[in-house]
Write an enzyme that holds these catalytic residues in place. Structure first.
Site, PDB file in Angstrom:
ATOM      1  N   THR A   1       1.956  -4.874   4.440  1.00 50.09           N
ATOM      2  CA  THR A   1       0.836  -5.180   5.835  1.00 50.09           C
ATOM      3  C   THR A   1       0.671  -6.403   5.446  1.00 50.09           C
ATOM      4  O   THR A   1       0.393  -7.262   6.739  1.00 50.09           O
ATOM      5  CB  THR A   1       0.069  -3.818   6.036  1.00 50.09           C
ATOM      6  OG1 THR A   1      -0.678  -3.836   5.750  1.00 50.09           O
ATOM      7  CG2 THR A   1       0.838  -2.743   6.029  1.00 50.09           C
ATOM      8  N   ASP A   2       0.059  -6.483   5.008  1.00 48.63           N
ATOM      9  CA  ASP A   2      -0.980  -8.289   4.814  1.00 48.63           C
ATOM     10  C   ASP A   2       0.030  -9.407   4.934  1.00 48.63           C
ATOM     11  O   ASP A   2      -0.413 -10.428   6.052  1.00 48.63           O
ATOM     12  CB  ASP A   2      -1.742  -8.434   3.651  1.00 48.63           C
ATOM     13  CG  ASP A   2      -2.308  -7.282   3.342  1.00 48.63           C
ATOM     14  OD1 ASP A   2      -3.084  -6.327   4.346  1.00 48.63           O
ATOM     15  OD2 ASP A   2      -3.287  -7.172   2.000  1.00 48.63           O
TER      16      ASP A   2
ATOM     17  N   THR B   1       0.715  -1.263   0.148  1.00 51.58           N
ATOM     18  CA  THR B   1      -0.361   0.311  -0.133  1.00 51.58           C
ATOM     19  C   THR B   1       0.966   1.554   0.043  1.00 51.58           C
ATOM     20  O   THR B   1       0.419   2.353  -0.407  1.00 51.58           O
ATOM     21  CB  THR B   1      -1.058   0.210   1.279  1.00 51.58           C
ATOM     22  OG1 THR B   1      -1.678  -1.089   1.159  1.00 51.58           O
ATOM     23  CG2 THR B   1      -1.498   1.685   1.491  1.00 51.58           C
TER      24      THR B   1
ATOM     25  N   SER C   1       1.244  -7.860  -1.155  1.00 53.86           N
ATOM     26  CA  SER C   1       2.299  -8.886  -0.185  1.00 53.86           C
ATOM     27  C   SER C   1       1.344  -9.909  -0.361  1.00 53.86           C
ATOM     28  O   SER C   1       1.753 -11.295  -0.170  1.00 53.86           O
ATOM     29  CB  SER C   1       2.425  -8.151   1.186  1.00 53.86           C
ATOM     30  OG  SER C   1       1.041  -8.006   2.058  1.00 53.86           O
TER      31      SER C   1
HETATM   32  N1  ASP Z   1      -3.174  -5.590   0.724  1.00 50.29           N
HETATM   33  C1  ASP Z   1      -1.982  -4.786   1.193  1.00 50.29           C
HETATM   34  C2  ASP Z   1      -0.772  -5.331   1.154  1.00 50.29           C
HETATM   35  O1  ASP Z   1      -0.514  -6.001   1.894  1.00 50.29           O
HETATM   36  C3  ASP Z   1      -2.549  -4.517   2.080  1.00 50.29           C
HETATM   37  C4  ASP Z   1      -0.703  -3.205   2.863  1.00 50.29           C
HETATM   38  O2  ASP Z   1       0.308  -2.873   1.701  1.00 50.29           O
HETATM   39  O3  ASP Z   1      -1.294  -2.536   3.542  1.00 50.29           O
HETATM   40  O4  ASP Z   1      -0.019  -4.837  -0.468  1.00 50.29           O
END
Ligand code: ASP
Length: 328
Positions: A85-86, A12, A54
């Site tokens: 973050t995932d 993100t 991710s």
């Molecule tokens: N879907 C995103 C990822 O993990 C979520 C994030 O980065 O907060 O790449």
């Protein structure tokens, strides 16, 4: 002047609206150019390694990130990896094993909102991560929402809030306040890191639900070298339906079974209940105790790439790495 390598992998933090949902489009150098004021006393160079949500990250990518750190280790004082973050907690755990005992900081960060939007947490997280990478906090950690979390203990516990990560069964390593790193705990490290460059990806996870059938377990055992079972409470398996027989049969064929819990805090203790006690005493099932599922999965992949011998796997599994578990 400290020299930091910023390794971009997507997420993100690096995303932009595509009209079809957010997707990582901004390179690491673009993240840096959107920061103001951090570079005083720090020289940051960037490596464009990946541009992935991710959800698309695999163990192959963990090896690529570890490889990038290894190639550049001598040339930098610290490393920052921007990541979605995932699955950030999985990557942090994997790097803790693949780059074991690093005396230099290896800091992962990301964000809940893209760097280009006004209400973003990206800039603060990235600034904090760069600061942490110039500090004397060794080893792998996640910097997020002003907290420094041990790489082997992190879990994403909130899907939307800025405070997305928690340290499980272990205190935070420190905080970043008013532009200063305040350390509480310093990870142990060696004089040099121990790099590994292989993982055995034949590791599967089964989350138990009431009424689960034994076939699911057999299916996973047939195709993997280790199966992690996320059971209930302090741990156990249903006593009807042939689960114990399945585990016994697969253990006899040299497969590894690890019991852990779906409960986030305080870990397993298979000795407490009849549903768990026999598993350990008679069947030699391993238990995760206070480890996170993310760390258990990454540790098994790392161990099984070194040895498949059950006694050796057991010894290595119960040997703490990066404070992933309290010594037993
Ligand atoms: N879907 C995103 C990822 O993990 C979520 C994030 O980065 O907060 O790449």
């Amino acid at each position: 002047m400290k020299k930091i390598l910023l390794i971009g992998t997507g997420g993100t933090i690096a995303s932009e609206e595509t009209g079809d949902g957010l997707a990582p489009e901004i390179p690491a150098s673009g993240l840096l150019s959107r920061l103001t004021g951090v570079e005083r006393g720090i020289r940051v160079e960037s490596a464009e390694l990946l541009a992935l949500d991710s959800t698309n990250i695999t163990p192959e990518h963990w090896l690529m990130i570890a490889g990038c750190i290894k190639t550049n280790y001598a040339g930098y004082d610290g490393f920052v990896i921007t990541h979605g973050t995932d699955t950030l907690a999985y990557t942090a755990a994997a790097l803790s094993y693949l780059v074991k005992g690093s005396p230099k900081p290896i800091v992962l960060t990301g964000a809940q909102r893209p760097i280009g939007v006004d209400s973003t947490d990206s800039r603060e997280n990235l600034r904090d991560a760069l600061l942490c990478a110039t500090s004397d906090m060794p080893g792998v950690s996640i910097v997020f929402d002003h907290k420094i979390i041990l790489g082997t203990r992190a879990k994403k516990t909130r899907s939307k809030s800025f405070s997305a990560f928690e340290s499980i069964n272990y205190p935070d390593l420190g905080v970043i306040r008013d532009g200063a790193v305040l350390p509480f705990i310093r990870q142990e490290c060696g004089a040099e890191p121990e790099f590994s460059d292989a993982l055995d990806t034949k590791v599967a996870l089964l989350k138990l639900i009431p009424g689960v059938k034994r076939d699911v377990l057999d299916f996973l055992f047939e195709r993997n070298d280790a199966v992690v079972i996320e059971s209930f409470g302090v741990g156990g398996l249903p006593e009807t339906g042939g689960f114990f027989e399945s585990v016994r049969a697969w253990k006899e064929r040299g497969r590894i079974a690890v019991l852990t819990t779906q409960v986030e805090n305080e870990g397993s203790d298979l000795t407490v209940y009849h549903v768990g006690n026999r598993l350990k005493r008679e069947l030699g099932v391993l238990e995760a105790y206070d480890m996170t599922t993310e760390a258990v999965i990454a540790k098994l992949m790392w161990i099984l790439a070194k040895t498949k011998k059950p006694t050796e796997v057991e010894r290595l599994f119960y040997t703490p790495v990066g404070m992933d578990m309290f010594p037993r």
